[in-house]
Enzyme design. Structure first.
Site, PDB file in Angstrom:
ATOM      1  N   PRO A 376     -13.418 -19.537   5.118  1.00  0.00           N
ATOM      2  CA  PRO A 376     -13.551 -19.081   3.732  1.00  0.00           C
ATOM      3  C   PRO A 376     -12.189 -18.679   3.150  1.00  0.00           C
ATOM      4  O   PRO A 376     -11.234 -18.476   3.903  1.00  0.00           O
ATOM      5  CB  PRO A 376     -14.457 -17.858   3.846  1.00  0.00           C
ATOM      6  N   VAL A 379      -8.950 -15.587   4.354  1.00  0.00           N
ATOM      7  CA  VAL A 379      -9.035 -15.117   5.739  1.00  0.00           C
ATOM      8  C   VAL A 379      -7.708 -15.295   6.475  1.00  0.00           C
ATOM      9  O   VAL A 379      -7.626 -15.072   7.674  1.00  0.00           O
ATOM     10  CB  VAL A 379     -10.147 -15.829   6.537  1.00  0.00           C
ATOM     11  N   GLY A 380      -6.666 -15.717   5.751  1.00  0.00           N
ATOM     12  CA  GLY A 380      -5.338 -15.752   6.351  1.00  0.00           C
ATOM     13  C   GLY A 380      -4.908 -17.112   6.882  1.00  0.00           C
ATOM     14  O   GLY A 380      -4.014 -17.175   7.716  1.00  0.00           O
ATOM     15  N   LYS A 381      -5.500 -18.181   6.388  1.00  0.00           N
ATOM     16  CA  LYS A 381      -5.132 -19.514   6.886  1.00  0.00           C
ATOM     17  C   LYS A 381      -3.685 -19.846   6.504  1.00  0.00           C
ATOM     18  O   LYS A 381      -2.874 -20.231   7.345  1.00  0.00           O
ATOM     19  CB  LYS A 381      -6.079 -20.579   6.312  1.00  0.00           C
ATOM     20  N   SER A 723     -31.664 -24.769   6.757  1.00  0.00           N
ATOM     21  CA  SER A 723     -31.755 -23.524   7.516  1.00  0.00           C
ATOM     22  C   SER A 723     -32.601 -22.454   6.839  1.00  0.00           C
ATOM     23  O   SER A 723     -32.834 -21.389   7.420  1.00  0.00           O
ATOM     24  CB  SER A 723     -30.357 -22.980   7.807  1.00  0.00           C
ATOM     25  N   LYS A 766     -23.054 -16.242   9.225  1.00  0.00           N
ATOM     26  CA  LYS A 766     -24.334 -15.711   8.755  1.00  0.00           C
ATOM     27  C   LYS A 766     -24.586 -14.326   9.346  1.00  0.00           C
ATOM     28  O   LYS A 766     -25.025 -13.408   8.650  1.00  0.00           O
ATOM     29  CB  LYS A 766     -25.467 -16.662   9.163  1.00  0.00           C
TER      30      LYS A 766
HETATM   31  P1  ADP Z   1      -6.339 -18.305   2.839  1.00  0.00           P
HETATM   32  O1  ADP Z   1      -5.193 -19.236   2.971  1.00  0.00           O
HETATM   33  O2  ADP Z   1      -7.222 -18.312   4.050  1.00  0.00           O
HETATM   34  O3  ADP Z   1      -7.136 -18.469   1.599  1.00  0.00           O
HETATM   35  P2  ADP Z   1      -4.309 -16.290   2.760  1.00  0.00           P
HETATM   36  O4  ADP Z   1      -3.564 -16.737   3.952  1.00  0.00           O
HETATM   37  O5  ADP Z   1      -3.722 -16.594   1.436  1.00  0.00           O
HETATM   38  O6  ADP Z   1      -5.790 -16.835   2.801  1.00  0.00           O
HETATM   39  O7  ADP Z   1      -4.564 -14.739   2.902  1.00  0.00           O
HETATM   40  C1  ADP Z   1      -4.772 -13.870   1.816  1.00  0.00           C
HETATM   41  C2  ADP Z   1      -4.126 -12.544   2.104  1.00  0.00           C
HETATM   42  O8  ADP Z   1      -4.818 -11.879   3.135  1.00  0.00           O
HETATM   43  C3  ADP Z   1      -2.710 -12.653   2.548  1.00  0.00           C
HETATM   44  O9  ADP Z   1      -1.962 -11.676   1.901  1.00  0.00           O
HETATM   45  C4  ADP Z   1      -2.750 -12.375   4.030  1.00  0.00           C
HETATM   46  O10 ADP Z   1      -1.579 -11.782   4.480  1.00  0.00           O
HETATM   47  C5  ADP Z   1      -3.930 -11.447   4.140  1.00  0.00           C
HETATM   48  N1  ADP Z   1      -4.610 -11.578   5.432  1.00  0.00           N
HETATM   49  C6  ADP Z   1      -5.649 -12.383   5.711  1.00  0.00           C
HETATM   50  N2  ADP Z   1      -6.024 -12.242   7.002  1.00  0.00           N
HETATM   51  C7  ADP Z   1      -5.220 -11.334   7.555  1.00  0.00           C
HETATM   52  C8  ADP Z   1      -5.122 -10.768   8.866  1.00  0.00           C
HETATM   53  N3  ADP Z   1      -5.943 -11.102   9.854  1.00  0.00           N
HETATM   54  N4  ADP Z   1      -4.166  -9.859   9.073  1.00  0.00           N
HETATM   55  C9  ADP Z   1      -3.349  -9.516   8.087  1.00  0.00           C
HETATM   56  N5  ADP Z   1      -3.382  -9.983   6.830  1.00  0.00           N
HETATM   57  C10 ADP Z   1      -4.307 -10.905   6.546  1.00  0.00           C
END
Ligand code: ADP
Length: 832
Positions: A376, A379-381, A723, A766
């Site tokens: 989603p 989430v930090g991708k 589902s 979920k």
């Molecule tokens: P995505 O690419 O998944 O849409 P982002 O990489 O842009 O998301 O992340 C959004 C923000 O949330 C960023 O500022 C990121 O640093 C922060 N973030 C998300 N997951 C983590 C995590 N596990 N630890 C620290 N910061 C996180």
């Protein structure tokens, strides 16, 4: 020279006085007209007259600068050149002026000035013969010898130029066909000569003297060229280019000229490009193409549109990092620390990334799979991708692919298109300036398709390690080696990634975070980051854990942390205003009702400002999401399902109502075909088992005389997938039996007509959604039991899981006290 034979110029000529440049017979020159007298001449003579005679004017060189041109006519040079105005171009900008294109015909001497105004007109004596060039009689004696020497020198000079340039070849032919006596004028106007020297040639009325004046100039040019050839030691092509040739010089009817000034600029530019091309360390095929283009460029006049195109192309080629790269500084232990420092949780992803990096360290030429992070938003991708680049010490570049539906976005446009340019991959390489960056292909699941081709197909070549060492962008039209680039892709779902593309990638699921993880991420990363962004310090602003929990549960509903970060940003902004204003803010806001009250204080704020739930409400407004679960389950005919969306898991209510009718089923809430089928399956199963569960109220069919309406709220969102089967059955069973479904139960599972429960996907998301919504029991298909391993232990501990393989088990778990079937207690049930 006598004027008694051949073509005659008029005996009265209007005079155009120029102050720069000398027009020699046989050459063509552009003259800018801006003085009052010259303007008058153009207006009343050239623009009005229609006869050939009216286009012949006398050009007198070396007249004083027009700045000082007053009423009085300055003294005129006595010898001038009669010229034919070939073209008049008028312009009003920046001030009114004309530009004349004039071809010199012959010399004349001013015998008497007839009038000065509005423009000078003079009685003239023609000095040169103007004949058809067929005569070609050879002169004898000293003149003959001189003209022969001059001719040979001219042939030598032309021989040193590049014959492949058409205008040089033409000049070579002209040397033979032109009468010898015209050669001094023609060549003096082409080679590098000062105005003063040209004036001397003009003044040399006697032919012998003219040869004598022009010959040293020609020899000087030849010597200069020789010297350059020696010192430069370049390829023959370059030597020959020392004199560039451009249009503009016209011998009556035959065009050629060597112009120094423009040539210089032009030459500098191309010479610079050439240097850059040689310094760019391109592979052989690219270099060959560049040199070929460079050669074409040299022969092109700057005004040609293609010049700019070729120039841009070459600029692009030299700017590309053909052999520039950064050295990897990979240390797995450091990488682990960095990844851990940058990101909380996401253990599985970090482990796989470290494995990937470790293999790279052991084998640098790894042709491994492309990592694709799927999860989603927020989430930090992207952030993990950036960390990978950092651990490797590589440049990072993000290419957003969302909505790209034209394959030339990836692969560039062919150069024949107007406004053509390279694709995003090549552009990215140009931006980062090295050939081994980390490229993050963001949102590969949102690639479009259109008539302009399929960008996913173009990406296939980019991502295939077997092919990408010779990726050919349409614009460059030469292969570029992408094998050193580290590609990482991100997507929200794999469902919409074209299968061929998905095949090239290793999918790493990045699930959403639990509430606890979010709190940790907020305190370890988001809050410090936002504080820094807003110029605040922890001594000025503190957000306690309880407040963070409130923000997460009442102001955000998401799998990631992006909107949490935004809310924290909003708090920081509000506090920054207070800090900047210097208003008094109490040590703990909970003692004060609202932030607004603080504005009445004037002493500086007491630090730190602690955000409690009242201050939170004041800044972010009333809670956006309330826990509504229990309120909605106060009537029979409502059940909670669990749905998976690209945004993460979600809880989903299913509502049903019955009314009098003839057994119709109405479905609302934007359902896909699979979901509609599930609804029909559920009805069929309930009808066939109505007796067993005593749903039919005495009659054989529970739907007899009844219509049923099933609704899936959030009607604007399209829902599909199998589902929801178990949820629909539970909801209908509740409606038909009149019993309430437990308000803390959520469920997911596909059903069959015979009442079996089949496994479904997205269990982790979920379950996290159910946990977020504070539900206590989750019913999932038995065969999904193994998926629980991925779920954090504390979440598992909070929830009571029921693994169901039949609908009977589902119903029993969903209702308080179970959902007994009649066969088990026939007597009791029949009495009821
Ligand atoms: P995505 O690419 O998944 O849409 P982002 O990489 O842009 O998301 O992340 C959004 C923000 O949330 C960023 O500022 C990121 O640093 C922060 N973030 C998300 N997951 C983590 C995590 N596990 N630890 C620290 N910061 C996180």
């Amino acid at each position: 020279m006598s004027s008694n034979s051949g073509i005659q110029i008029p005996s009265r000529l209007p005079l155009l006085c120029t102050h720069d440049g000398v027009l020699l017979p046989g050459s063509t020159m552009r003259i800018s007209v801006d003085t009052a007298r010259n303007m008058q001449l153009v207006k009343s003579r050239l623009l009005k007259g229609t006869s050939l005679k009216s286009t012949i004017i006398g050009v007198i060189p070396n007249t004083r600068d027009p700045e000082h041109d007053s009423d009085e006519l300055p003294s005129l040079h006595s010898i001038g050149t009669a010229g034919l105005a070939v073209q008049v171009v008028g312009s009003n900008w920046p001030k009114p002026h004309y530009t004349l294109l004039i071809t010199g015909l012959c010399r004349f001497r001013v015998t008497q000035l007839l009038r000065e105004r509005p423009f000078p007109v003079a009685e003239v004596e023609q000095l040169d013969k103007l004949e058809q060039y067929t005569e070609g009689g050879q002169a004898d004696g000293e003149l003959g010898e001189l003209s022969q020497r001059f001719y040979q020198a001219a042939v030598q000079l032309v021989g040193m130029l590049d014959m492949s340039v058409p205008v040089v070849a033409k000049l070579r032919r002209l040397l033979d066909s032109l009468p010898r006596e015209t050669l001094p004028d023609v060549l003096a106007s082409m080679i590098r000569t000062s105005n003063k020297e040209k004036l001397q040639v003009l003044d040399a009325v006697d032919l012998e003297e003219r040869f004598k004046k022009a010959l040293p100039l020609l020899t000087r040019q030849i010597e200069g060229l020789k010297l350059l050839q020696k010192t430069r030691k370049l390829r023959p092509d370059d030597d020959k280019r020392v004199l560039a040739i451009r249009k503009g010089g016209v011998f009556p009817g035959r065009q050629f000229s060597l112009d120094e000034e423009v040539e210089d600029e032009d030459g500098d530019d191309t010479a610079m490009l050439e240097k850059k091309v040689k310094a760019a360390a391109m592979p052989e095929p690219a270099l060959r193409v560049c040199l070929k283009e460079l050669k074409r460029l040299k022969k092109m006049p700057q005004s040609m549109p293609e010049y700019a195109l070729t120039h841009n192309y070459l600029e692009m080629m030299v700017e590309l990092p053909w052999s520039k790269s950064t050295t990897d500084c990979l240390d797995i232990r450091a990488a682990r620390v960095l990844l851990d420092n940058d990101h909380y949780a996401m253990e599985k992803l970090k482990r796989r990334v470290l494995e990937y990096l470790a293999v790279r360290q052991l084998k640098s030429t790894l042709k491994g799979p492309i990592l694709c992070f799927v999860g989603p938003p927020g989430v930090g991708k992207t952030s993990v991708g950036r960390s990978i680049a950092r651990t490797l010490g590589r440049e990072f570049h993000r290419i957003a692919l969302g909505g790209v539906c034209d394959q030339s976005d990836i692969r560039g446009h062919r150069r024949t298109y107007v406004g053509s340019m390279p694709g995003r991959i090549i552009n990215g390489l140009k931006t980062v300036g090295v050939n081994n960056p980390v490229f993050l292909l963001d949102e590969v699941d949102k690639l479009g398709k259109s008539l302009q081709g399929d960008p996913a197909a173009a990406l296939l070549e980019v991502l295939d390690p077997e092919q990408n060492h010779s990726f050919t962008d349409h614009y460059l039209n030469v292969p570029f080696d992408l094998s050193q680039v580290l590609f990482i892709a991100t997507a929200n779902t794999t469902a919409t990634i074209p299968p061929a593309l998905l095949d090239r990638m290793e999918v790493l699921q990045v699930p959403g975070y639990t509430q606890e993880e979010k709190v940790e991420i907020a305190h370890r990363h988001l809050i410090p980051h936002q504080l820094e962004q807003h110029g605040l310090t922890p001594q000025q602003l503190q957000i306690p854990q309880d407040t963070t929990k409130d923000i997460i549960s009442k102001y955000t509903r998401e799998a990631g942390v992006r909107s949490l970060e935004r809310k924290i940003g909003a708090i920081c902004r509000a506090v920054a205003v207070k800090v900047a204003e210097g208003h008094k803010v109490s040590r703990c806001m909970c003692r004060e009702p609202t932030l607004r009250n603080y504005e009445t204080y004037t002493s500086p704020p007491e630090m730190p400002i602690v955000i409690d739930h009242i201050a939170l409400k004041d800044i972010l407004g009333p809670p956006v999401f309330e826990m509504e679960v229990s309120e909605r389950l106060t009537l029979p005919g409502v059940a909670i399902g669990l749905a998976w969306t690209p945004m993460g898991g979600e809880i989903m209510f299913v509502e049903a109502s019955r009314m009098e009718g003839d057994g119709q089923l109405t479905l609302t809430g934007q359902l896909g075909d699979v979901m509609k089928e599930s609804a029909h399956l559920a009805i069929s199963w309930l009808r066939s088992n109505a007796k067993t569960y005593l749903l039919a109220n005495g009659s054989a069919d529970p739907l007899e005389g009844t219509d049923i309406h099933l609704h899936f709220p959030a009607g604007a969102v399209t829902k599909d997938g199998p589902s929801a089967g178990v949820t629909i059955v539970t909801c209908l069973a509740s409606l038909l039996s009149g019993r309430l479904v437990r308000s803390d139960v959520a469920m997911t599972g596909e059903i069959t007509l015979r009442g079996l429960v089949l496994p479904v996907g997205g269990i982790k998301d979920k379950v996290l959604a159910a946990h977020r919504a504070n539900l206590k029991r989750v019913i999932i298909p038995k065969r999904n039991e193994k998926d629980l391993e991925e779920i954090p232990a504390h979440v598992r501990a909070d929830l009571d899981f029921v693994f169901a393989s039949t609908l009977d088990e589902v119903l029993n778990a969903a209702f308080d006290g179970g959902f007994p079937a009649a066969v088990n207690h026939p007597q009791v049930v029949s009495k009821l």
